[in-house]
Design a protein around this motif. Structure first.
Motif, PDB file in Angstrom:
ATOM      1  N   HIS A 106      53.814  72.210 -49.675  1.00 55.19           N
ATOM      2  CA  HIS A 106      53.587  71.002 -50.468  1.00 55.19           C
ATOM      3  C   HIS A 106      54.881  70.585 -51.152  1.00 55.19           C
ATOM      4  O   HIS A 106      55.536  71.382 -51.812  1.00 55.19           O
ATOM      5  N   LEU A 107      55.247  69.298 -50.993  1.00 57.19           N
ATOM      6  CA  LEU A 107      56.445  68.744 -51.619  1.00 57.19           C
ATOM      7  C   LEU A 107      56.065  67.528 -52.445  1.00 57.19           C
ATOM      8  O   LEU A 107      55.354  66.648 -51.976  1.00 57.19           O
ATOM      9  N   ASP A 108      56.557  67.485 -53.679  1.00 54.06           N
ATOM     10  CA  ASP A 108      56.343  66.360 -54.586  1.00 54.06           C
ATOM     11  C   ASP A 108      57.719  65.868 -55.014  1.00 54.06           C
ATOM     12  O   ASP A 108      58.462  66.593 -55.689  1.00 54.06           O
ATOM     13  N   THR A 109      58.094  64.653 -54.624  1.00 48.35           N
ATOM     14  CA  THR A 109      59.442  64.170 -54.910  1.00 48.35           C
ATOM     15  C   THR A 109      59.445  62.655 -55.090  1.00 48.35           C
ATOM     16  O   THR A 109      58.397  62.009 -55.040  1.00 48.35           O
ATOM     17  N   THR A 110      60.635  62.114 -55.328  1.00 47.38           N
ATOM     18  CA  THR A 110      60.811  60.680 -55.541  1.00 47.38           C
ATOM     19  C   THR A 110      61.818  60.139 -54.540  1.00 47.38           C
ATOM     20  O   THR A 110      62.691  60.858 -54.057  1.00 47.38           O
ATOM     21  N   THR A 111      61.716  58.852 -54.248  1.00 46.71           N
ATOM     22  CA  THR A 111      62.616  58.268 -53.248  1.00 46.71           C
ATOM     23  C   THR A 111      64.066  58.246 -53.715  1.00 46.71           C
ATOM     24  O   THR A 111      64.973  58.173 -52.890  1.00 46.71           O
ATOM     25  N   SER A 112      64.301  58.335 -55.025  1.00 45.43           N
ATOM     26  CA  SER A 112      65.682  58.376 -55.509  1.00 45.43           C
ATOM     27  C   SER A 112      66.393  59.643 -55.065  1.00 45.43           C
ATOM     28  O   SER A 112      67.627  59.699 -55.065  1.00 45.43           O
ATOM     29  N   SER A 113      65.625  60.672 -54.676  1.00 46.00           N
ATOM     30  CA  SER A 113      66.215  61.929 -54.219  1.00 46.00           C
ATOM     31  C   SER A 113      66.343  62.003 -52.701  1.00 46.00           C
ATOM     32  O   SER A 113      66.829  63.004 -52.177  1.00 46.00           O
ATOM     33  N   CYS A 114      65.896  60.964 -51.999  1.00 49.21           N
ATOM     34  CA  CYS A 114      65.733  61.070 -50.545  1.00 49.21           C
ATOM     35  C   CYS A 114      66.673  60.175 -49.743  1.00 49.21           C
ATOM     36  O   CYS A 114      66.319  59.713 -48.657  1.00 49.21           O
ATOM     37  N   ASP A 115      67.853  59.920 -50.270  1.00 49.47           N
ATOM     38  CA  ASP A 115      68.829  59.103 -49.544  1.00 49.47           C
ATOM     39  C   ASP A 115      69.595  59.989 -48.564  1.00 49.47           C
ATOM     40  O   ASP A 115      70.790  60.226 -48.685  1.00 49.47           O
ATOM     41  N   PHE A 116      68.879  60.491 -47.550  1.00 53.22           N
ATOM     42  CA  PHE A 116      69.449  61.450 -46.614  1.00 53.22           C
ATOM     43  C   PHE A 116      70.111  60.741 -45.436  1.00 53.22           C
ATOM     44  O   PHE A 116      69.624  59.707 -44.960  1.00 53.22           O
ATOM     45  N   ASP A 117      71.207  61.343 -44.925  1.00 57.20           N
ATOM     46  CA  ASP A 117      71.851  60.808 -43.733  1.00 57.20           C
ATOM     47  C   ASP A 117      71.151  61.352 -42.491  1.00 57.20           C
ATOM     48  O   ASP A 117      70.279  62.238 -42.563  1.00 57.20           O
ATOM     49  N   ALA A 118      71.525  60.833 -41.339  1.00 58.48           N
ATOM     50  CA  ALA A 118      70.866  61.203 -40.085  1.00 58.48           C
ATOM     51  C   ALA A 118      70.979  62.695 -39.771  1.00 58.48           C
ATOM     52  O   ALA A 118      69.987  63.318 -39.357  1.00 58.48           O
ATOM     53  N   PRO A 119      72.161  63.329 -39.935  1.00 53.43           N
ATOM     54  CA  PRO A 119      72.245  64.775 -39.649  1.00 53.43           C
ATOM     55  C   PRO A 119      71.309  65.612 -40.513  1.00 53.43           C
ATOM     56  O   PRO A 119      70.734  66.597 -40.041  1.00 53.43           O
ATOM     57  N   THR A 120      71.149  65.234 -41.790  1.00 52.46           N
ATOM     58  CA  THR A 120      70.250  65.985 -42.670  1.00 52.46           C
ATOM     59  C   THR A 120      68.806  65.849 -42.213  1.00 52.46           C
ATOM     60  O   THR A 120      68.054  66.826 -42.183  1.00 52.46           O
ATOM     61  N   LEU A 121      68.402  64.638 -41.848  1.00 55.56           N
ATOM     62  CA  LEU A 121      67.037  64.432 -41.367  1.00 55.56           C
ATOM     63  C   LEU A 121      66.789  65.205 -40.075  1.00 55.56           C
ATOM     64  O   LEU A 121      65.705  65.756 -39.858  1.00 55.56           O
ATOM     65  N   THR A 122      67.801  65.266 -39.212  1.00 55.40           N
ATOM     66  CA  THR A 122      67.685  66.047 -37.980  1.00 55.40           C
ATOM     67  C   THR A 122      67.541  67.527 -38.300  1.00 55.40           C
ATOM     68  O   THR A 122      66.769  68.245 -37.655  1.00 55.40           O
ATOM     69  N   ALA A 123      68.267  67.999 -39.318  1.00 54.08           N
ATOM     70  CA  ALA A 123      68.159  69.401 -39.725  1.00 54.08           C
ATOM     71  C   ALA A 123      66.763  69.709 -40.247  1.00 54.08           C
ATOM     72  O   ALA A 123      66.225  70.799 -40.002  1.00 54.08           O
ATOM     73  N   PHE A 124      66.169  68.761 -40.957  1.00 54.62           N
ATOM     74  CA  PHE A 124      64.804  68.968 -41.438  1.00 54.62           C
ATOM     75  C   PHE A 124      63.847  69.171 -40.264  1.00 54.62           C
ATOM     76  O   PHE A 124      62.976  70.039 -40.304  1.00 54.62           O
ATOM     77  N   ARG A 125      64.000  68.354 -39.231  1.00 49.24           N
ATOM     78  CA  ARG A 125      63.097  68.449 -38.074  1.00 49.24           C
ATOM     79  C   ARG A 125      63.270  69.769 -37.337  1.00 49.24           C
ATOM     80  O   ARG A 125      62.303  70.349 -36.831  1.00 49.24           O
ATOM     81  N   GLY A 126      64.508  70.255 -37.274  1.00 47.30           N
ATOM     82  CA  GLY A 126      64.772  71.471 -36.501  1.00 47.30           C
ATOM     83  C   GLY A 126      64.673  72.757 -37.292  1.00 47.30           C
ATOM     84  O   GLY A 126      64.177  73.774 -36.788  1.00 47.30           O
ATOM     85  N   LYS A 127      65.137  72.740 -38.545  1.00 50.77           N
ATOM     86  CA  LYS A 127      65.216  73.964 -39.335  1.00 50.77           C
ATOM     87  C   LYS A 127      64.398  73.913 -40.625  1.00 50.77           C
ATOM     88  O   LYS A 127      64.297  74.917 -41.326  1.00 50.77           O
TER      89      LYS A 127
END
Length: 372
Positions: A106-127
């Motif tokens: 479970h994750l509770d967060t705000t969009t101000s913390s979620c300005d992720f670049d493409a490599p970071t989003l890819t890392a989330f999907r894989g790792k």
């Protein structure tokens, strides 16, 4: 370890853990320490205070150091984190945290913390962890498009999400997800008091490949959509502040068990709610002076003849309704075998004292998908 469990609280309940008690237990002896720390790290909440940026950064830094994967203790504590609340944090801090908590549910967060670049989003999907529950707040109303995009990208990075809660204070529409993320959602909750048109957004979350989003309507300034038979077919719980029943196509949510509406339903909405529901939650009183409103008597008639599976009705009001209305509703519920819960906002119990059985469907889903 049953002593330590008395200080801990399940993530899915309204209870809060006794953090001072668990901290004290971690200092009793070496054999107690690791077990107490595991319970301390089961549910982590770091809610930043914008007036104290240095203190916020220090809290996040201490948490990241505690779960650093370079040490055995860090890997152990990182694996214990099942629920993480991290709001208004630096995006680097949130991204590091997500990659160090492999068992996060479970994750509770705000969009101000979620300005992720493409490599970071890819890392989330894989790792990244297999998050099954996400609460996200669109927290800056003066950049609604930008922050909606951040939310859309984060949701797409975790296809394992089954329970989704979206909060928005922006006085605008929530744009639909394009392309739809193809999630197998079982529970959706919108806390969007100022957002009126959430139909397209909800449909893009719950529809299959056949969803058709139409172009911007220059006359009304809103987006519309063509519902397809598979919209919301997996949903078991749906919570909304307000909605246009004709636009949403609730009839396609054939497996819906719980429906919550932040106002008193008009006749069209009431008749659009799938008959499969076992729990209904409504707020406010009938808007009899509005053309599309509904009288209390009509509501009772619909309740008497519809919803064959209904077992629980929760009615939240600003003030105690007249005795005749309460007695009439109690009579219908008694004849139908429906458990009635009447809640007055001014005397509503705090979250820590709420009866989880009043929302049994949502609680069961949390137990199943957050797996605590």
């Amino acid at each position: 370890m049953s002593v330590l469990d008395c200080f801990a609280a399940p993530v899915v309940s309204h209870q809060t853990p006794d953090l001072p008690g668990l901290s004290a237990c971690s200092l009793v002896c070496k054999s107690w320490s690791i077990h107490a720390q595991r319970r301390l790290f089961r549910r982590v909440a770091i809610v930043s205070n914008e007036s104290e940026p240095h203190q916020n950064a220090r809290r996040i830094s201490l948490f990241l150091d505690a779960i650093h994967p370079a040490t055995e203790r860090g890997r152990c504590l990182g694996s214990c984190v099942l629920a993480l609340t991290l709001r208004h944090a630096d995006r680097k801090g949130l991204s590091k945290a997500l990659l160090r908590v492999p068992n996060l549910r479970h994750l509770d967060t705000t969009t101000s913390s979620c300005d992720f670049d493409a490599p970071t989003l890819t890392a989330f999907r894989g790792k990244g962890p297999q998050i099954t529950s996400l609460c996200i707040q669109e927290d800056f109303s003066f950049f609604p498009g930008q922050h909606s995009g951040r939310m859309h990208r984060l949701v797409a990075a975790f296809p394992s999400i089954r329970l989704l809660e979206i909060t928005s204070n922006a006085n605008s529409t929530l744009p639909p997800f394009e392309p739809p993320p193809k999630l197998s959602l079982v529970a959706v909750k919108f806390k969007t008091t100022l957002v009126q048109d959430i139909g397209p957004c909800l449909s893009s979350l719950t529809a299959g490949d056949g969803l058709q989003l139409l172009l911007h309507d220059s006359l009304r300034g809103t987006r519309s959509f063509t519902p397809t038979p598979d919209i919301g077919v997996n949903l078991r719980s749906l919570s909304l502040q307000t909605i246009d029943a004709d636009a949403l196509g609730l009839v396609h949510c054939t497996n819906l068990e719980r429906f919550e509406l932040g106002r008193f339903p008009d006749l069209a909405t009431l008749r659009a709610i799938p008959p499969s529901i076992t729990a209904l939650s409504i707020s406010g009183t009938p808007a009899a002076n509005v053309p599309v409103g509904i009288s209390f008597g009509t509501f009772l008639e619909e309740l008497e003849s519809g919803f064959p599976n209904l077992r629980t009705l929760t009615w939240t009001v600003d003030f105690m309704p007249p005795a005749f209305a309460r007695e009439a509703l109690e009579g219908v519920c008694k004849r139908r075998g429906v458990r009635l819960s009447l809640q007055v906002v001014s005397s509503e119990r705090p979250d820590s004292e709420k009866d989880d059985s009043e929302n049994a469907v949502e609680l069961e889903l949390k137990h199943r998908y957050i797996r605590i």
